[in-house]
Design a protein around this motif. Structure first.
Motif, mmCIF file in Angstrom:
data_model
loop_
_atom_site.group_PDB
_atom_site.id
_atom_site.type_symbol
_atom_site.label_atom_id
_atom_site.label_comp_id
_atom_site.label_asym_id
_atom_site.label_seq_id
_atom_site.Cartn_x
_atom_site.Cartn_y
_atom_site.Cartn_z
ATOM 1 N N VAL A 38 0.814 -1.215 -0.062
ATOM 2 C CA VAL A 38 0.008 -0.136 -0.111
ATOM 3 C C VAL A 38 0.734 1.378 -0.004
ATOM 4 O O VAL A 38 2.014 1.258 0.540
ATOM 5 N N ASP A 39 0.141 2.221 -0.571
ATOM 6 C CA ASP A 39 0.716 3.620 -0.531
ATOM 7 C C ASP A 39 0.805 4.363 0.542
ATOM 8 O O ASP A 39 0.133 4.072 1.743
ATOM 9 N N TRP A 40 1.039 5.466 0.619
ATOM 10 C CA TRP A 40 1.135 6.666 1.841
ATOM 11 C C TRP A 40 -0.627 6.655 2.334
ATOM 12 O O TRP A 40 -0.899 6.687 3.557
ATOM 13 N N GLY A 41 -1.364 6.841 1.629
ATOM 14 C CA GLY A 41 -2.684 7.163 1.727
ATOM 15 C C GLY A 41 -3.379 6.159 2.331
ATOM 16 O O GLY A 41 -4.438 6.193 3.181
ATOM 17 N N ARG A 42 -3.252 4.737 1.930
ATOM 18 C CA ARG A 42 -3.985 3.538 2.345
ATOM 19 C C ARG A 42 -3.097 2.853 3.529
ATOM 20 O O ARG A 42 -3.578 1.906 3.935
ATOM 21 N N SER A 43 -2.147 3.303 3.756
ATOM 22 C CA SER A 43 -1.313 2.694 4.951
ATOM 23 C C SER A 43 -2.154 2.481 6.269
ATOM 24 O O SER A 43 -2.137 1.670 6.849
ATOM 25 N N PRO A 44 -3.054 3.608 6.619
ATOM 26 C CA PRO A 44 -3.863 3.469 7.977
ATOM 27 C C PRO A 44 -4.717 2.189 7.740
ATOM 28 O O PRO A 44 -5.256 1.882 8.629
ATOM 29 N N ASP A 45 -5.147 1.851 6.436
ATOM 30 C CA ASP A 45 -6.021 0.773 6.505
ATOM 31 C C ASP A 45 -5.569 -0.527 7.147
ATOM 32 O O ASP A 45 -6.374 -1.440 7.268
ATOM 33 N N TYR A 46 -4.322 -0.587 7.263
ATOM 34 C CA TYR A 46 -3.497 -1.752 7.785
ATOM 35 C C TYR A 46 -2.834 -1.582 9.199
ATOM 36 O O TYR A 46 -2.229 -2.487 9.621
ATOM 37 N N TRP A 47 -3.328 -0.627 10.027
ATOM 38 C CA TRP A 47 -2.752 -0.357 11.143
ATOM 39 C C TRP A 47 -3.729 -1.289 12.134
ATOM 40 O O TRP A 47 -4.495 -0.682 13.112
ATOM 41 N N PHE A 48 -4.004 -2.708 11.932
ATOM 42 C CA PHE A 48 -4.677 -3.530 12.472
ATOM 43 C C PHE A 48 -4.089 -4.718 12.511
ATOM 44 O O PHE A 48 -3.343 -5.026 11.734
ATOM 45 N N PRO A 49 -4.504 -5.750 13.577
ATOM 46 C CA PRO A 49 -4.067 -7.033 13.513
ATOM 47 C C PRO A 49 -4.515 -7.620 11.980
ATOM 48 O O PRO A 49 -5.529 -7.306 11.578
ATOM 49 N N ARG A 50 -3.900 -8.556 11.582
ATOM 50 C CA ARG A 50 -4.120 -8.848 9.900
ATOM 51 C C ARG A 50 -5.598 -9.304 9.890
ATOM 52 O O ARG A 50 -6.172 -9.255 8.925
ATOM 53 N N GLN A 51 -6.030 -10.101 11.081
ATOM 54 C CA GLN A 51 -7.247 -10.682 10.724
ATOM 55 C C GLN A 51 -8.616 -9.967 11.131
ATOM 56 O O GLN A 51 -9.631 -10.190 11.181
ATOM 57 N N CYS A 52 -8.110 -8.945 11.815
ATOM 58 C CA CYS A 52 -9.136 -7.929 12.305
ATOM 59 C C CYS A 52 -10.188 -7.422 11.181
ATOM 60 O O CYS A 52 -9.800 -6.824 10.280
ATOM 61 N N PRO A 53 -11.413 -7.498 11.363
ATOM 62 C CA PRO A 53 -12.158 -6.855 10.368
ATOM 63 C C PRO A 53 -12.402 -5.368 10.821
ATOM 64 O O PRO A 53 -12.346 -5.025 12.038
ATOM 65 N N ARG A 54 -12.677 -4.716 9.728
ATOM 66 C CA ARG A 54 -12.581 -3.340 9.834
ATOM 67 C C ARG A 54 -13.199 -2.558 8.873
ATOM 68 O O ARG A 54 -13.412 -2.840 7.681
ATOM 69 N N ALA A 55 -14.225 -1.428 9.245
ATOM 70 C CA ALA A 55 -14.829 -0.694 8.162
ATOM 71 C C ALA A 55 -14.265 0.561 8.104
ATOM 72 O O ALA A 55 -14.088 1.078 9.399
ATOM 73 N N MET A 56 -13.972 1.413 7.186
ATOM 74 C CA MET A 56 -13.341 2.671 7.263
ATOM 75 C C MET A 56 -14.199 3.530 6.336
ATOM 76 O O MET A 56 -14.707 3.160 5.269
#
Length: 183
Positions: A38-56
């Motif tokens: 991922v690039d700079w803008g989408r990095s925060p999408d992955y500030w989670f445990p790998r298997q953690c479900p998240r809605a952004m």
């Protein structure tokens, strides 16, 4: 934790990867073997445990003030990430790492002009620019980036509202979320 110019990031709970080899992801909805980043803008999408479900959700030029206030919330900036209560302890204790990769071998993933821009991919093996870096406190990262972090009993009502709004949105690992409530 964001990439520097000329870099993209790959997030992992494994700090020992020496070389990324293209592979068909277990959750792939498209053909092809890739190295994902991922690039700079989408990095925060992955500030989670790998298997953690998240809605952004985040504002875009087309977003209405009403949708921003309803979904992100007054005084909560331009972006919100939502997780379920059951993932808080794992977010607090996960050891997450980021690998810096050379951006030149990656290309945007998705249909040309689809506006999603959720990832970049490489079709050749990629060697990290250095050792894995510990990402650190995920709550602190969200706070420093000005991203509201919402904790919900169930992601689905939030997801349903986000996906029909004028906001930009993304969901990751939603198959791991609690089941929808039957009303």
């Amino acid at each position: 934790m964001r990439p520097e110019p000329g870099q993209v990031l790959h997030f992992s709970e494994d700090p020992s990867i020496m070389r990324f080899v293209p592979h068909l992801a277990a959750t792939a909805q498209q053909p092809g073997e890739y190295v994902w980043a991922v690039d700079w803008g989408r990095s925060p999408d992955y500030w989670f445990p790998r298997q953690c479900p998240r809605a952004m959700a985040w504002t875009t030029p087309a977003s209405t003030a009403g949708d921003r206030d309803l979904i992100i919330g007054p005084g909560c900036g331009d972006r919100v990430h939502a997780v379920e209560y059951g993932w808080l302890e794992r977010m607090r204790t996960v050891e997450l790492y980021a690998y810096r990769l050379p951006a030149g071998v990656f290309r945007p993933f998705g249909e040309e002009g689809d506006g999603r821009g959720h990832a970049v991919v490489a079709t050749e093996p990629v060697v990290p620019l250095g050792p894995a870096e510990r990402v650190g406190d995920l709550f602190e990262l969200h706070e420093e980036a000005g991203i509201a972090l919402r904790v919900l009993p169930n992601l689905w009502p939030f997801w349903d509202a986000v996906t029909v709004s004028s906001l930009g949105w993304s969901g990751i690992r939603l198959r791991n979320a609690r089941r929808r409530s039957v009303e």
